[in-house]
Design a protein around this motif. Structure first.
Motif, PDB file in Angstrom:
ATOM      1  N   MET A 199       0.858  -1.172   0.000  1.00  0.00           N
ATOM      2  CA  MET A 199       0.000   0.000   0.000  1.00  0.00           C
ATOM      3  C   MET A 199       0.900   1.230   0.000  1.00  0.00           C
ATOM      4  O   MET A 199       1.732   1.390   0.879  1.00  0.00           O
ATOM      5  N   ASP A 200       0.742   2.070  -1.018  1.00  0.00           N
ATOM      6  CA  ASP A 200       1.502   3.319  -1.135  1.00  0.00           C
ATOM      7  C   ASP A 200       0.562   4.440  -1.523  1.00  0.00           C
ATOM      8  O   ASP A 200      -0.446   4.217  -2.183  1.00  0.00           O
ATOM      9  N   LYS A 201       0.909   5.646  -1.115  1.00  0.00           N
ATOM     10  CA  LYS A 201       0.149   6.793  -1.601  1.00  0.00           C
ATOM     11  C   LYS A 201       0.724   7.221  -2.937  1.00  0.00           C
ATOM     12  O   LYS A 201       1.878   6.943  -3.260  1.00  0.00           O
ATOM     13  N   VAL A 202      -0.103   7.877  -3.736  1.00  0.00           N
ATOM     14  CA  VAL A 202       0.308   8.334  -5.060  1.00  0.00           C
ATOM     15  C   VAL A 202       0.141   9.842  -5.122  1.00  0.00           C
ATOM     16  O   VAL A 202      -0.943  10.357  -4.846  1.00  0.00           O
ATOM     17  N   ASN A 203       1.213  10.542  -5.463  1.00  0.00           N
ATOM     18  CA  ASN A 203       1.179  11.980  -5.658  1.00  0.00           C
ATOM     19  C   ASN A 203       1.007  12.232  -7.151  1.00  0.00           C
ATOM     20  O   ASN A 203       1.903  11.923  -7.952  1.00  0.00           O
ATOM     21  N   LEU A 204      -0.158  12.758  -7.540  1.00  0.00           N
ATOM     22  CA  LEU A 204      -0.455  12.924  -8.964  1.00  0.00           C
ATOM     23  C   LEU A 204       0.527  13.849  -9.669  1.00  0.00           C
ATOM     24  O   LEU A 204       1.001  13.539 -10.762  1.00  0.00           O
ATOM     25  N   ALA A 205       0.853  14.987  -9.057  1.00  0.00           N
ATOM     26  CA  ALA A 205       1.774  15.933  -9.695  1.00  0.00           C
ATOM     27  C   ALA A 205       3.133  15.285  -9.938  1.00  0.00           C
ATOM     28  O   ALA A 205       3.724  15.444 -11.018  1.00  0.00           O
ATOM     29  N   GLN A 206       3.612  14.533  -8.973  1.00  0.00           N
ATOM     30  CA  GLN A 206       4.904  13.859  -9.113  1.00  0.00           C
ATOM     31  C   GLN A 206       4.845  12.823 -10.229  1.00  0.00           C
ATOM     32  O   GLN A 206       5.742  12.737 -11.055  1.00  0.00           O
ATOM     33  N   ARG A 207       3.781  12.043 -10.280  1.00  0.00           N
ATOM     34  CA  ARG A 207       3.657  11.012 -11.315  1.00  0.00           C
ATOM     35  C   ARG A 207       3.519  11.627 -12.709  1.00  0.00           C
ATOM     36  O   ARG A 207       4.093  11.123 -13.665  1.00  0.00           O
ATOM     37  N   PHE A 208       2.753  12.718 -12.818  1.00  0.00           N
ATOM     38  CA  PHE A 208       2.625  13.377 -14.122  1.00  0.00           C
ATOM     39  C   PHE A 208       3.971  13.940 -14.591  1.00  0.00           C
ATOM     40  O   PHE A 208       4.229  14.031 -15.786  1.00  0.00           O
ATOM     41  N   SER A 209       4.834  14.326 -13.644  1.00  0.00           N
ATOM     42  CA  SER A 209       6.134  14.900 -14.022  1.00  0.00           C
ATOM     43  C   SER A 209       7.085  13.866 -14.615  1.00  0.00           C
ATOM     44  O   SER A 209       8.101  14.236 -15.203  1.00  0.00           O
ATOM     45  N   LEU A 210       6.754  12.589 -14.507  1.00  0.00           N
ATOM     46  CA  LEU A 210       7.650  11.526 -14.966  1.00  0.00           C
ATOM     47  C   LEU A 210       7.549  11.223 -16.462  1.00  0.00           C
ATOM     48  O   LEU A 210       8.345  10.454 -16.988  1.00  0.00           O
ATOM     49  N   PHE A 211       6.553  11.813 -17.156  1.00  0.00           N
ATOM     50  CA  PHE A 211       6.423  11.526 -18.586  1.00  0.00           C
ATOM     51  C   PHE A 211       5.934  12.752 -19.336  1.00  0.00           C
ATOM     52  O   PHE A 211       5.352  13.655 -18.754  1.00  0.00           O
ATOM     53  N   THR A 212       6.197  12.769 -20.647  1.00  0.00           N
ATOM     54  CA  THR A 212       5.825  13.919 -21.470  1.00  0.00           C
ATOM     55  C   THR A 212       4.925  13.548 -22.642  1.00  0.00           C
ATOM     56  O   THR A 212       4.254  14.411 -23.196  1.00  0.00           O
ATOM     57  N   GLU A 213       4.908  12.280 -23.045  1.00  0.00           N
ATOM     58  CA  GLU A 213       4.147  11.899 -24.221  1.00  0.00           C
ATOM     59  C   GLU A 213       2.642  11.986 -23.974  1.00  0.00           C
ATOM     60  O   GLU A 213       2.190  11.875 -22.844  1.00  0.00           O
TER      61      GLU A 213
END
Length: 100
Positions: free
Chosen positions: A1-15
């Protein structure tokens, strides 16, 4: 079980239009994607699809029972497209979406 930070995850890709799986709930995946421009008319035979707008503005055209309609979905809003319904997502600016 982990929390997900949307802004951080969106920063990982550009396509654009390349969903990334960030979680799973019951039999469904939680995905993040970025949209810009037009996608294409399509439908899903088996699954409904939820589009939750995190950032930007999504235009969703749908064809149902011989009629075409268009919705504008803004941050904090979502739309559920039932299986079998043709839909056409597009956005003028880069838009961040969470999909279920």
């Amino acid at each position: 079980m982990d929390k997900v930070n949307l802004a951080q995850r969106f920063s990982l890709f550009t396509e654009h239009y390349r969903p990334k799986v960030v979680g799973e709930i019951n039999d469904a995946y939680v995905k993040l994607t970025k949209l810009q421009g037009d996608f294409m008319w399509h439908h899903h035979d088996e699954e409904d699809e939820l589009f939750f707008v995190v950032k930007g503005e999504l235009r969703m055209k749908v064809r149902e029972e011989g009629e075409e309609r268009e919705f504008t979905i803004r941050p904090g809003e979502f739309i559920i497209i039932p299986h079998g319904v043709e839909h056409f997502p597009s956005s003028e600016e880069e838009t961040h979406i969470m999909l279920l």
